[in-house]
Design an enzyme around this catalytic site. Structure first.
Site, PDB file in Angstrom:
ATOM      1  N   CYS A  65     -24.678   9.255  61.205  1.00 57.92           N
ATOM      2  CA  CYS A  65     -23.500   9.393  60.337  1.00 57.92           C
ATOM      3  C   CYS A  65     -23.883   9.257  58.869  1.00 57.92           C
ATOM      4  O   CYS A  65     -23.310   9.927  58.006  1.00 57.92           O
ATOM      5  CB  CYS A  65     -22.448   8.358  60.725  1.00 57.92           C
ATOM      6  N   SER A  66     -24.854   8.407  58.591  1.00 60.55           N
ATOM      7  CA  SER A  66     -25.283   8.184  57.199  1.00 60.55           C
ATOM      8  C   SER A  66     -26.240   9.247  56.684  1.00 60.55           C
ATOM      9  O   SER A  66     -26.267   9.535  55.493  1.00 60.55           O
ATOM     10  CB  SER A  66     -25.957   6.813  57.078  1.00 60.55           C
TER      11      SER A  66
END
Length: 158
Positions: A65-66
């Site tokens: 996600c990052s």
């Protein structure tokens, strides 16, 4: 997002699955949190009368996600806005402080609203919950993206 994919699909490396929310549906009226637990934002009210993108992720600060998901929307921000999108929101089953810190780290201010679904109420209402209790401690959200256009859910072609 590749052309031809509907926004109502979970983008996953292993499989595509359908959400409970369907094209033409209205967003459920659910309160989320932004910035801190005292600031409630009703998702249906936030998107009322607007064209917007909502994307969900399993967790703030998680590797995929990052590195990919949030940065992808940030890097495509100008293209998305040029396509007539008024509002972009990222939703995750995290607390508001974590979502705010994650947004600060990626410098999304003024571009992407970072909304915390602390009890997974919105996530469950659209059928995108995923039990990640063993790995992340609780029920989280599957990855998804949807477009909202003046009251209803529409296909997303990007």
């Amino acid at each position: 997002m590749s052309s031809g994919r509907l926004c109502l699909q979970l983008f996953s490396t292993s499989t595509l699955r359908r959400m409970a929310l369907k094209i033409g549906d209205k967003l459920p009226s659910v309160d989320l949190h932004e910035g801190n637990p005292g600031v409630k934002v009703n998702i249906a009210d936030l998107f009322a009368g607007k064209k917007g993108i909502i994307f969900g992720v399993p967790g703030a600060f998680t590797p995929g996600c990052s590195k990919t998901h949030l940065p992808g929307y940030l890097s495509d921000y100008d293209k998305i806005k040029t396509a007539g999108v008024d509002l972009i929101a990222c939703i995750s089953v995290n607390d508001a402080f974590v979502m705010a810190a994650w947004g600060d780290e990626h410098k999304v201010s003024g571009k992407i609203r970072m909304l915390a679904d602390t009890t997974a109420s919105f996530t469950k209402a659209i059928g995108m919950e995923l039990d990640l209790t063993e790995a992340l401690g609780n029920v989280r959200s599957k990855r998804y993206a949807l477009i909202h256009s003046v009251g209803t859910i529409k296909p997303l072609f990007w």
